[in-house]
Design a protein around this motif. Structure first.
Motif, mmCIF file in Angstrom:
data_model
loop_
_atom_site.group_PDB
_atom_site.id
_atom_site.type_symbol
_atom_site.label_atom_id
_atom_site.label_comp_id
_atom_site.label_asym_id
_atom_site.label_seq_id
_atom_site.Cartn_x
_atom_site.Cartn_y
_atom_site.Cartn_z
ATOM 1 N N LEU A 62 0.843 -1.190 0.000
ATOM 2 C CA LEU A 62 0.000 0.000 0.000
ATOM 3 C C LEU A 62 0.882 1.245 0.000
ATOM 4 C CD1 LEU A 62 -2.574 -1.239 2.672
ATOM 5 C CD2 LEU A 62 -2.790 -1.368 0.173
ATOM 6 N N GLY A 63 0.288 2.403 0.218
ATOM 7 C CA GLY A 63 1.033 3.655 0.209
ATOM 8 C C GLY A 63 1.985 3.787 1.389
ATOM 9 N N PRO A 64 2.913 4.755 1.335
ATOM 10 C CA PRO A 64 3.938 4.918 2.380
ATOM 11 C C PRO A 64 3.390 5.226 3.762
ATOM 12 C CG PRO A 64 3.931 6.790 0.859
ATOM 13 C CD PRO A 64 3.077 5.736 0.250
ATOM 14 N N ASP A 65 2.189 5.752 3.857
ATOM 15 C CA ASP A 65 1.607 6.070 5.167
ATOM 16 C C ASP A 65 0.774 4.926 5.731
ATOM 17 O OD1 ASP A 65 2.699 8.632 5.080
ATOM 18 O OD2 ASP A 65 0.985 9.424 3.980
ATOM 19 N N GLU A 66 0.717 3.810 5.023
ATOM 20 C CA GLU A 66 -0.141 2.706 5.424
ATOM 21 C C GLU A 66 0.650 1.544 6.025
ATOM 22 O OE1 GLU A 66 -3.493 2.703 5.266
ATOM 23 O OE2 GLU A 66 -3.396 4.753 4.514
ATOM 24 N N VAL A 67 0.036 0.850 6.967
ATOM 25 C CA VAL A 67 0.572 -0.429 7.429
ATOM 26 C C VAL A 67 0.216 -1.454 6.370
ATOM 27 C CG1 VAL A 67 0.457 -2.211 9.206
ATOM 28 C CG2 VAL A 67 0.275 0.194 9.843
ATOM 29 N N ASP A 68 1.196 -2.194 5.868
ATOM 30 C CA ASP A 68 0.916 -3.159 4.814
ATOM 31 C C ASP A 68 1.864 -4.343 4.918
ATOM 32 O OD1 ASP A 68 3.308 -2.081 3.992
ATOM 33 O OD2 ASP A 68 2.624 -1.435 2.022
ATOM 34 N N GLY A 69 1.891 -5.149 3.887
ATOM 35 C CA GLY A 69 2.820 -6.262 3.833
ATOM 36 C C GLY A 69 2.680 -7.237 4.984
ATOM 37 N N LEU A 70 3.825 -7.708 5.457
ATOM 38 C CA LEU A 70 3.856 -8.725 6.503
ATOM 39 C C LEU A 70 3.252 -8.232 7.806
ATOM 40 C CD1 LEU A 70 7.475 -10.067 5.865
ATOM 41 C CD2 LEU A 70 5.327 -10.802 4.806
ATOM 42 N N ASN A 71 3.490 -6.977 8.136
ATOM 43 C CA ASN A 71 2.943 -6.426 9.383
ATOM 44 C C ASN A 71 1.416 -6.437 9.372
ATOM 45 O OD1 ASN A 71 5.381 -5.969 10.624
ATOM 46 N ND2 ASN A 71 5.534 -3.839 9.954
ATOM 47 N N LEU A 72 0.828 -6.076 8.247
ATOM 48 C CA LEU A 72 -0.633 -6.052 8.154
ATOM 49 C C LEU A 72 -1.199 -7.469 8.220
ATOM 50 C CD1 LEU A 72 -3.304 -4.638 7.754
ATOM 51 C CD2 LEU A 72 -2.883 -4.629 5.279
ATOM 52 N N ILE A 73 -0.592 -8.383 7.501
ATOM 53 C CA ILE A 73 -1.069 -9.769 7.512
ATOM 54 C C ILE A 73 -1.038 -10.332 8.930
ATOM 55 C CG2 ILE A 73 -0.550 -12.122 6.757
ATOM 56 C CD1 ILE A 73 0.584 -10.820 4.158
ATOM 57 N N ARG A 74 0.083 -10.158 9.602
ATOM 58 C CA ARG A 74 0.218 -10.669 10.969
ATOM 59 C C ARG A 74 -0.778 -9.988 11.910
ATOM 60 N NH1 ARG A 74 5.086 -9.852 11.338
ATOM 61 N NH2 ARG A 74 5.887 -11.936 10.937
ATOM 62 N N GLY A 75 -0.922 -8.668 11.777
ATOM 63 C CA GLY A 75 -1.834 -7.923 12.638
ATOM 64 C C GLY A 75 -3.280 -8.339 12.463
ATOM 65 N N LEU A 76 -3.685 -8.559 11.215
ATOM 66 C CA LEU A 76 -5.063 -8.988 10.946
ATOM 67 C C LEU A 76 -5.334 -10.372 11.535
ATOM 68 C CD1 LEU A 76 -5.564 -7.802 7.247
ATOM 69 C CD2 LEU A 76 -6.695 -6.883 9.282
ATOM 70 N N LYS A 77 -4.358 -11.264 11.442
ATOM 71 C CA LYS A 77 -4.537 -12.604 11.984
ATOM 72 C C LYS A 77 -4.646 -12.593 13.514
ATOM 73 C CE LYS A 77 -5.109 -15.683 8.883
ATOM 74 N NZ LYS A 77 -6.358 -16.463 8.855
ATOM 75 N N ILE A 78 -3.941 -11.677 14.129
ATOM 76 C CA ILE A 78 -3.996 -11.579 15.589
ATOM 77 C C ILE A 78 -5.331 -10.994 16.041
ATOM 78 C CG2 ILE A 78 -3.017 -10.394 17.607
ATOM 79 C CD1 ILE A 78 -0.287 -10.608 16.202
ATOM 80 N N ARG A 79 -5.770 -9.922 15.382
ATOM 81 C CA ARG A 79 -6.996 -9.234 15.790
ATOM 82 C C ARG A 79 -8.262 -9.932 15.314
ATOM 83 N NH1 ARG A 79 -6.894 -2.839 14.942
ATOM 84 N NH2 ARG A 79 -8.967 -3.206 15.848
ATOM 85 N N PHE A 80 -8.198 -10.564 14.139
ATOM 86 C CA PHE A 80 -9.387 -11.197 13.569
ATOM 87 C C PHE A 80 -9.023 -12.611 13.097
ATOM 88 C CE2 PHE A 80 -9.359 -6.616 12.698
ATOM 89 C CZ PHE A 80 -10.496 -6.212 13.385
#
Length: 231
Positions: A62-80
């Protein structure tokens, strides 16, 4: 006979044109219901906390101001943890896909594939299975890679530094993410802002990654990318 329940999905991509294209591709499928389309991570997270869905189709970069990539995938799995994740990307290779799957993705599809494959991928992932294209699976066998064990050491980071990073499993996930952002043209301060870390921390992680890869400058990192893209 009762009607089959539709798969409830959300879409995430920072390009409105891409979002529109995804919607157009899926809107005619009666078995798939698009609950919402979002171009920022925060908008997606807010929506996920307000209504249950089955699957998120998300862009890897995603854009430079967005959480994306591996961090987003891991975060989504933890929260949802019950939400299935299907990652889509224009740039990908076996090492990037393997790392995404290890971090919690349930499937990975390239933006270059025939649009008819998208509903197939969504149905497969929503049913509890994993989805990868035949080409991706062949590359895994060739490189003796695994998509299992989400907590294992990472294999790679950026799609453009495939072979070099794939052969250097000592890099940490954060070092991979820093290099990926560097290759996207982001400065140390921009990366620090993106991941809410200090510039000193980002600089340290970048230099550590460089030492492990035997690189001395950004120029050398870009040269590696060019060589790999030419293969």
């Amino acid at each position: 006979m009762p009607a089959k329940k539709s798969i409830r999905i959300m879409l995430l991509d920072d390009h409105p044109v891409i979002l529109h294209g995804l919607e157009t591709c899926l809107i005619g499928d009666s078995g798939i219901h698009i609950v919402g389309s979002y171009n920022t991570t925060q908008a997606l997270l807010t929506a996920l906390s307000q209504q249950p869905i089955d699957l998120v189709l998300l862009d890897f970069s995603l854009g430079p101001d967005e959480v994306d990539g591996l961090n987003l995938i891991r975060g989504l799995k933890i929260r949802f943890p019950t939400v299935r994740l299907l990652v889509i990307s224009a740039l990908h290779n076996s090492s990037t896909v393997a790392m995404a799957m290890r971090c919690g993705a349930d499937g990975f599809i390239g933006k270059e594939v025939d649009s008819a494959q998208l509903p197939i991928a969504i149905r497969r992932v929503a049913s509890g299975k994993t989805y990868l294209t035949d080409g991706m699976i062949e590359q895994f066998y060739e490189n003796e890679m695994s998509t299992e064990d989400h907590n294992a050491s990472p294999l790679t980071d950026d799609t453009n530094t495939a072979a070099l990073l794939a052969n250097n499993s000592s890099l940490t996930t954060r070092e991979y993410e820093v290099l990926r952002c560097c290759l996207d043209g982001m400065s140390v301060s921009q990366i620090a802002q993106k991941f809410s870390r200090s510039s000193k921390t980002i600089s340290t992680q970048k230099q550590s990654a460089f030492r492990k890869l035997g690189l001395r400058s950004d120029n050398e990192l870009y040269k590696v990318r060019d060589q790999l893209e030419a293969r």
